[in-house]
Enzyme design. Structure first.
Site, short mmCIF file in Angstrom:
data_model
loop_
_atom_site.label_atom_id
_atom_site.label_comp_id
_atom_site.label_asym_id
_atom_site.label_seq_id
_atom_site.Cartn_x
_atom_site.Cartn_y
_atom_site.Cartn_z
N GLY A 1 1.32 92.60 18.26
CA GLY A 1 0.79 91.70 17.24
C GLY A 1 -0.72 91.57 17.38
O GLY A 1 -1.35 92.23 18.21
N GLY B 1 -4.65 88.23 22.28
CA GLY B 1 -4.71 87.57 23.58
C GLY B 1 -4.41 86.09 23.59
O GLY B 1 -4.60 85.44 24.61
N GLY C 1 -1.64 85.01 23.83
CA GLY C 1 -0.59 84.91 24.85
C GLY C 1 -1.08 85.15 26.27
O GLY C 1 -0.29 85.07 27.21
N GLU D 1 -2.00 94.41 27.43
CA GLU D 1 -1.91 94.86 26.03
C GLU D 1 -2.93 95.96 25.76
O GLU D 1 -2.63 96.96 25.11
CB GLU D 1 -2.15 93.68 25.09
CG GLU D 1 -1.02 92.68 25.11
CD GLU D 1 -1.34 91.38 24.37
OE1 GLU D 1 -0.41 90.62 24.12
OE2 GLU D 1 -2.51 91.12 24.06
C1 5RP Z 1 -0.51 87.90 22.70
C2 5RP Z 1 -1.03 88.50 21.46
C3 5RP Z 1 -0.17 88.39 20.24
O1 5RP Z 1 0.16 89.66 19.81
C4 5RP Z 1 -0.92 87.65 19.18
O2 5RP Z 1 -1.30 86.39 19.71
C5 5RP Z 1 -0.05 87.44 17.93
O3 5RP Z 1 1.02 86.60 18.22
P1 5RP Z 1 2.14 86.26 17.17
O4 5RP Z 1 2.86 87.52 16.86
O5 5RP Z 1 3.01 85.24 17.89
O6 5RP Z 1 1.49 85.66 15.94
O7 5RP Z 1 -2.09 89.07 21.41
O8 5RP Z 1 -1.42 88.05 23.76
#
Ligand code: 5RP
Length: 232
Positions: free
Chosen positions: A100, A113, A115, A121
């Site tokens: 994502g 990032g 997450g 990643e």
């Molecule tokens: C995690 C990321 C995710 O891919 C990004 O935050 C998108 O998250 P979501 O799919 O929950 O909207 O980079 O480190």
């Protein structure tokens, strides 16, 4: 022997998923790309989680043999709970990856990032010959740093030095990301601290300039990577 674990059996996405319908559609598009024998780099976040669930369903329905390289502890555990075999990026190179993003600009540059998994990643995306970035339309921006700052993963003792160097690069606001569920700062997937830095301008060499600071492990800025944007 397999662990008989309620933690693994009951794993689900922690919290509500925003824009669920759109994220589910793009997750299904990812599952449709899976072929027998694929080694797949699995990104992090809720859209990647939905894609992994869809892949596991297809894997079981079509009796496919695949392996996943997870970029976060969470998605690695979800692989365990769904019966998707895992491997590591040391043992295998991904045939393709999906992940994502928090922001995507018109040149397919990204901020990722949220997450806290940006080092793994970026390693996955840099290692993989084909990368799908799976987003809903809320992630599209004309200019990076519109809705999200750039997350920067920092070796803990370098924190204050990195802060000063980011200010020199033009960061207008720098915040040490706090944890939820623990006192003090969040610890990244790779055991480091995270600074969230807002920039009014994101020049093409900013990713390289941030990475060149001693103590920076990685940033969530992705400029010029080989990515295809997939939307619902
Ligand atoms: C995690 C990321 C995710 O891919 C990004 O935050 C998108 O998250 P979501 O799919 O929950 O909207 O980079 O480190």
């Amino acid at each position: 022997m397999i662990w008989d674990s309620d933690i693994i059996k009951n794993l689900a996405w922690n919290g509500t998923i925003s824009n669920l319908e759109a994220k589910q559609k793009v997750a299904d598009k990812i599952a449709a790309k899976v072929n027998d024998g694929d080694i797949i780099g699995v990104g992090s976040g809720s859209t990647s989680y939905l894609a992994l669930v869809a892949i596991a369903q297809k894997m079981k329905a079509e009796k496919l043999s695949i392996k996943a390289i997870a970029t976060s502890i969470e998605l690695g555990m979800v692989c365990n709970s769904l019966g998707v075999p895992v491997t590591s990026i040391i043992e295998n190179r991904p045939d393709w990856s999906f992940d994502g993003a928090d922001e995507v600009d018109p040149n397919n540059s990204l901020i990722k990032g949220r997450g806290g998994a940006m080092f793994k990643e970026k390693l996955s995306i840099a290692s993989s010959p084909v990368n799908y970035i799976i987003v809903d339309e809320t992630k599209l921006v004309n200019k990076l740093c519109t809705n999200f700052p750039i997350p920067i993963e920092v070796f803990p003792t370098a924190l204050l030095y990195v802060e000063k160097e980011l200010q020199k690069l033009g960061a207008s606001n720098i915040v040490l990301r706090p944890a939820k569920g623990k006192d003090g700062p969040i610890i990244s997937e790779s055991g480091n601290l995270i600074l969230d830095a807002l920039f009014n301008e994101v020049p093409l060499d900013l990713e390289r300039d941030i990475k060149a600071i001693t103590g920076v492990i990685e940033s969530g800025l992705f400029i010029g990577y080989n990515v295809e944007i997939l939307m619902a």
